[in-house]
Enzyme design. Structure first.
Site, short mmCIF file in Angstrom:
data_model
loop_
_atom_site.label_atom_id
_atom_site.label_comp_id
_atom_site.label_asym_id
_atom_site.label_seq_id
_atom_site.Cartn_x
_atom_site.Cartn_y
_atom_site.Cartn_z
N ASP A 129 -20.76 -61.15 -32.11
CA ASP A 129 -19.36 -60.99 -31.71
C ASP A 129 -19.16 -61.85 -30.45
O ASP A 129 -18.79 -63.03 -30.54
CB ASP A 129 -19.08 -59.50 -31.47
N ASP B 120 -22.55 -51.16 -32.91
CA ASP B 120 -22.17 -52.26 -32.02
C ASP B 120 -22.63 -51.91 -30.61
O ASP B 120 -22.24 -50.88 -30.06
CB ASP B 120 -20.65 -52.45 -32.06
N GLU C 296 -24.34 -55.10 -34.44
CA GLU C 296 -23.45 -56.08 -33.81
C GLU C 296 -23.85 -56.28 -32.35
O GLU C 296 -24.01 -55.32 -31.60
CB GLU C 296 -22.01 -55.57 -33.92
N LYS D 269 -18.07 -48.12 -38.02
CA LYS D 269 -18.87 -48.72 -36.94
C LYS D 269 -18.91 -47.71 -35.80
O LYS D 269 -17.89 -47.12 -35.45
CB LYS D 269 -18.21 -50.02 -36.52
N LYS E 93 -20.22 -47.20 -31.77
CA LYS E 93 -20.73 -47.89 -30.60
C LYS E 93 -22.04 -47.23 -30.18
O LYS E 93 -22.19 -46.00 -30.30
CB LYS E 93 -19.72 -47.80 -29.46
N LYS F 160 -13.13 -62.77 -34.14
CA LYS F 160 -11.92 -62.28 -33.48
C LYS F 160 -11.07 -63.51 -33.22
O LYS F 160 -11.49 -64.42 -32.48
CB LYS F 160 -12.27 -61.57 -32.17
N SER G 12 -13.73 -48.62 -35.83
CA SER G 12 -14.70 -48.69 -34.74
C SER G 12 -14.60 -47.40 -33.94
O SER G 12 -13.55 -47.13 -33.35
CB SER G 12 -14.39 -49.91 -33.87
N GLY H 194 -11.50 -56.60 -33.93
CA GLY H 194 -10.24 -56.20 -33.31
C GLY H 194 -10.44 -56.03 -31.82
O GLY H 194 -11.57 -55.95 -31.32
O1 OSB Z 1 -16.91 -55.12 -29.46
O2 OSB Z 1 -15.72 -55.13 -31.21
C1 OSB Z 1 -15.84 -54.88 -30.01
C2 OSB Z 1 -12.66 -53.16 -28.73
C3 OSB Z 1 -12.55 -53.74 -27.48
C4 OSB Z 1 -13.51 -54.63 -27.07
C5 OSB Z 1 -14.59 -54.94 -27.89
C6 OSB Z 1 -14.71 -54.38 -29.14
C7 OSB Z 1 -13.75 -53.44 -29.56
C8 OSB Z 1 -13.84 -52.70 -30.80
C9 OSB Z 1 -12.56 -52.08 -31.32
O3 OSB Z 1 -14.88 -52.45 -31.36
C10 OSB Z 1 -12.03 -52.78 -32.51
C11 OSB Z 1 -10.62 -52.30 -32.83
O4 OSB Z 1 -10.47 -51.17 -33.27
O5 OSB Z 1 -9.67 -53.06 -32.61
MG MG Z 2 -18.14 -56.00 -30.96
#
Ligand code: OSB
Ligand code: MG
Length: 384
Positions: free
Chosen positions: A254, A204, A229, A177, A179, A278, A151, A306
């Site tokens: 999510d 995402d 996402e 992924k 953001k 998650k 991510s 994660g």
């Molecule tokens: O939206 O998936 C998410 C991290 C913190 C809060 C929300 C998200 C995330 C990630 C990171 O996308 C995922 C990771 O590398 O653990």
């Molecule tokens: Mg997410």
């Protein structure tokens, strides 16, 4: 169950009896991130992870609460989780009751899945350690090579984003992924697609858009994304169904999914074609396995998300991904993606084909290094 049929791994887990617990501690550690992690809702620069340490007849297990100190991703925070664990969940933990009975007691507490998962995980890992088996074996699953995804947070410049994607591609991550947020979406995705035409890519939004943005979101259909996402609100399911009908690209939920019932509702109205499970957000490993199993049965893609966890939460997510239904690469990246030095050994690394090996050995397989925990501790409290 028909005669001769094996009980499902989940019903075996529900029947596990809880051992007596001698001590329970909550220990919060602060680990600086190597680089800030930016999302549409917040930029995190450190990981404040609340860990639970459980001691039983000389065996010690650790779990990690995936909440943050703030309520920007979810309503739970380290402070609410501490309160719910100390005042409501821990008093429900009694030796001899089954894990299924514990879950039934926990159901009386509405929500607070991250707090519940912290307790459930610590107990499951403890039971695995006492039996001398790896967590994935206790979950009834053989080890497999876990395909790794990454991510990538919001970056200041397109060049920074392209550099991050380049590093991830070179590492062999199975999907990338990125953001996105309002004003940092279509053009940024186009820049990545221009350079990396064939890379498995997804975005995402952490709930940054509304249905009024449908025309904008439809422009993302041009980029062959694996999925989008959580484009709409963290608490919405129904509007995602409208958006999914208007888009070619699969939607993934999510934040909106807190339970098997949420997942079933979302699937039944066509709100998503993929679910990010998650384990913390849905209240633990058992609920995660139920969601993954049922969703996969209905043709829904499932992967493990994660919360930029320390090595403890990272290991839990790796073991979980051996379960039935986890069909897509998740967000478990290398430890070195976030931290210089983690509190567990060995760190998570990718092999040369972008896979993670499930750590073997009792429980998590990864060893918590007490000196490193001590060095990073910002708060500690003995609950029992
Ligand atoms: O939206 O998936 C998410 C991290 C913190 C809060 C929300 C998200 C995330 C990630 C990171 O996308 C995922 C990771 O590398 O653990
Ligand atoms: Mg997410």
């Amino acid at each position: 169950m028909n005669p001769g049929e094996n009980p499902s791994p989940i019903s075996v887990l529900e029947a596990l009896a809880l051992p007596a617990v001698d001590h329970v501690d909550l220990v919060t550690v602060r680990l600086p991130f190597l680089a800030p992690f930016g999302t549409s809702v917040h930029v995190w620069t450190v990981k404040d992870a609340m860990l639970m340490r459980v001691e039983s007849a000389g065996v010690t297990s650790w779990s990690e609460c995936v909440s943050d100190p703030d309520p920007y991703y979810a309503y739970e925070t380290n402070t609410t989780a501490r309160h719910i664990i100390r005042d409501f969940l821990l008093p429900m933990v009694e030796p001899g009751i089954t894990l299924g009975e514990l879950e039934a007691r926990f159901r009386r507490v509405r929500g607070h899945g991250m707090a519940k998962a912290t307790v459930e995980n610590a107990l499951l890992i403890l039971i695995a350690m006492q039996r001398g088996v790896a967590l994935h074996e206790l979950l009834g699953r053989p080890a497999r090579r876990i395909p790794s995804g990454i991510s990538i947070g919001l970056k200041e410049t397109r060049q920074d984003l392209l550099s991050a994607v380049e590093r991830a591609v070179a590492k062999g991550y199975h999907r990338i992924k990125m953001k996105v947020k309002r004003g940092q979406d279509v053009d940024w995705v186009a820049a990545v697609r221009d350079r990396y035409a064939g890379v498995p890519l997804m975005v995402d939004a952490n709930g940054d858009y509304t249905l009024e943005d449908t025309a904008l979101l439809q422009r993302l259909d041009a980029f062959d994304l694996m999925m989008i996402e959580q484009p709409l609100s963290y608490s919405d399911i129904i509007e995602h169904a409208s958006l999914q009908r208007a888009m070619k690209t699969a939607l993934c939920l999510d934040e909106s999914i807190h339970s098997l019932a949420d997942a079933a509702a979302a699937i039944s109205i066509g709100a998503c074609r993929v679910i990010n499970v998650k384990q913390g957000r849905v209240g633990g490993l058992l609920e995660s396995m139920r969601i993954a199993h049922d969703a996969a049965d209905l043709g829904i893609g499932v992967w493990s998300g994660g919360m930029d966890e320390t090595g403890i939460g990272r290991a839990v997510n790796i073991h979980l991904q051996t379960a039935e239904g986890f069909s897509l690469p998740g967000d478990t990246s290398e430890t070195a993606n976030y931290f210089d030095e983690d509190i567990v050994d060995p760190p998570v690394v990718l092999d040369d084909e972008g896979f993670i090996r499930v750590p073997e050995g009792p429980g998590l397989g990864a060893r918590v290094v007490p000196d490193r925990v001590l060095k990073r501790t910002i708060r500690a409290e003995r609950l029992r």
